[in-house]
Design a protein around this motif. Structure first.
Motif, PDB file in Angstrom:
ATOM      1  N   ILE A   1      47.031   7.101   9.050  1.00  0.00           N
ATOM      2  CA  ILE A   1      46.572   6.708   7.719  1.00  0.00           C
ATOM      3  C   ILE A   1      47.352   7.566   6.715  1.00  0.00           C
ATOM      4  N   VAL A   2      48.063   6.915   5.809  1.00  0.00           N
ATOM      5  CA  VAL A   2      48.886   7.631   4.827  1.00  0.00           C
ATOM      6  C   VAL A   2      48.286   7.442   3.442  1.00  0.00           C
ATOM      7  N   CYS A   3      47.925   8.539   2.799  1.00  0.00           N
ATOM      8  CA  CYS A   3      47.423   8.525   1.423  1.00  0.00           C
ATOM      9  C   CYS A   3      48.554   9.029   0.515  1.00  0.00           C
ATOM     10  N   VAL A   4      49.012   8.185  -0.367  1.00  0.00           N
ATOM     11  CA  VAL A   4      50.135   8.576  -1.221  1.00  0.00           C
ATOM     12  C   VAL A   4      49.683   8.623  -2.678  1.00  0.00           C
TER      13      VAL A   4
ATOM     14  N   CYS B   1      49.098   1.251  11.150  1.00  0.00           N
ATOM     15  CA  CYS B   1      49.417   2.087   9.990  1.00  0.00           C
ATOM     16  C   CYS B   1      48.668   1.551   8.779  1.00  0.00           C
ATOM     17  N   TYR B   2      47.930   2.423   8.135  1.00  0.00           N
ATOM     18  CA  TYR B   2      47.095   2.035   6.992  1.00  0.00           C
ATOM     19  C   TYR B   2      47.503   2.883   5.799  1.00  0.00           C
ATOM     20  N   LEU B   3      47.849   2.229   4.697  1.00  0.00           N
ATOM     21  CA  LEU B   3      48.306   2.935   3.504  1.00  0.00           C
ATOM     22  C   LEU B   3      47.238   2.913   2.418  1.00  0.00           C
ATOM     23  N   ILE B   4      47.081   4.050   1.747  1.00  0.00           N
ATOM     24  CA  ILE B   4      46.168   4.162   0.614  1.00  0.00           C
ATOM     25  C   ILE B   4      46.942   4.801  -0.534  1.00  0.00           C
ATOM     26  N   SER B   5      47.099   4.082  -1.631  1.00  0.00           N
ATOM     27  CA  SER B   5      47.685   4.700  -2.823  1.00  0.00           C
ATOM     28  C   SER B   5      46.535   5.101  -3.739  1.00  0.00           C
TER      29      SER B   5
ATOM     30  N   LYS C   1      39.980   4.835  14.929  1.00  0.00           N
ATOM     31  CA  LYS C   1      39.169   5.999  15.282  1.00  0.00           C
ATOM     32  C   LYS C   1      40.010   7.145  15.840  1.00  0.00           C
ATOM     33  N   ASN C   2      41.218   6.841  16.350  1.00  0.00           N
ATOM     34  CA  ASN C   2      42.097   7.888  16.871  1.00  0.00           C
ATOM     35  C   ASN C   2      43.225   8.239  15.907  1.00  0.00           C
ATOM     36  N   ALA C   3      43.086   7.822  14.668  1.00  0.00           N
ATOM     37  CA  ALA C   3      44.167   8.036  13.697  1.00  0.00           C
ATOM     38  C   ALA C   3      44.218   9.481  13.205  1.00  0.00           C
ATOM     39  N   ASP C   4      45.404   9.869  12.739  1.00  0.00           N
ATOM     40  CA  ASP C   4      45.571  11.086  11.960  1.00  0.00           C
ATOM     41  C   ASP C   4      45.803  10.686  10.511  1.00  0.00           C
ATOM     42  N   VAL C   5      45.570  11.625   9.607  1.00  0.00           N
ATOM     43  CA  VAL C   5      45.652  11.337   8.177  1.00  0.00           C
ATOM     44  C   VAL C   5      46.729  12.216   7.543  1.00  0.00           C
TER      45      VAL C   5
END
Length: 206
Positions: free
Chosen positions: A37-40, A72-76, A129-133
């Motif tokens: 999970i990518v928070c940009v 892959c999940y993106l959050i802006s 559930k096994n993702a890293d952030v």
């Protein structure tokens, strides 16, 4: 078969049984090359060089995830959030959706709380559930609320890693401390990009 040979065989079986049991105990929640999970940060303070760095890293990590068939999940985020689940698209469409997502303008204030809260919600879903952030930001923002920090700590105890890529040197250290591992991009360092490239495999191989 002599008594000694029987004892040797029995001893070998016991040793193998103990080895297997130890391996079972050591198995953690995390799977090799799991979701990310990518928070940009897309706030106004990221305009210019920080924006270019953030977009480049987000594109690179997302492309690696697509190629390796990782979710892959993106959050802006700025004052609110926008999201994109690249797992919803075929490989060709994923790239075009990713490019469109990253073309958005960077403006507004900075509030990381909604992005991290949404990340925590995604970690409760089976697919993530096994993702890293990973959070990419200059971290020029307020300190995170205590309840959010506590929730992040709970997820850390469940083997979730929270990475930060800190662009510049003006970030809120109290917020940065909430993450497991922090990567620094020093914009005054002419070889910062090569250092970042060396560090990225630690994220992409989780």
């Amino acid at each position: 078969e002599s008594g000694n040979e029987k004892n040797d065989a029995s001893d070998k079986e016991e040793i193998e049984k103990e080895r297997v049991e130890q391996e079972d105990v050591s198995v953690e929640k995390k799977e090799p090359k799991g979701p990310i999970i990518v928070c940009v940060d897309t706030s106004g303070s990221m305009q210019g060089t920080p924006e270019n760095i953030a977009k480049t890293v987000t594109f690179a990590l997302s492309k690696i995830a697509i190629e390796e068939e990782r979710k892959c999940y993106l959050i802006s985020f700025s004052t609110g959030i926008e999201t994109l689940d690249l797992s919803d698209f075929s490989e060709g469409n994923s790239i075009s959706k990713l490019v469109s997502f990253l073309q958005k303008s960077f403006n507004g204030g900075t509030d990381a709380t909604p992005a991290l809260k949404h990340s925590l919600e995604m970690l409760q879903k089976n697919a993530y559930k096994n993702a890293d952030v990973l959070m990419i930001s200059d971290f020029v923002m307020d300190t995170l609320p205590t309840d959010l920090v506590n929730s992040i700590e709970e997820e850390k105890n469940n083997n979730t890693c929270f990475y930060s890529l800190v662009i510049g040197s003006s970030g809120n250290q109290n917020t940065i401390k909430a993450f497991n591992q922090n990567f620094l991009y020093d914009m005054s360092n002419s070889i910062a990009t090569s250092h970042l490239v060396e560090q990225l495999p630690e994220i992409t191989t989780t």
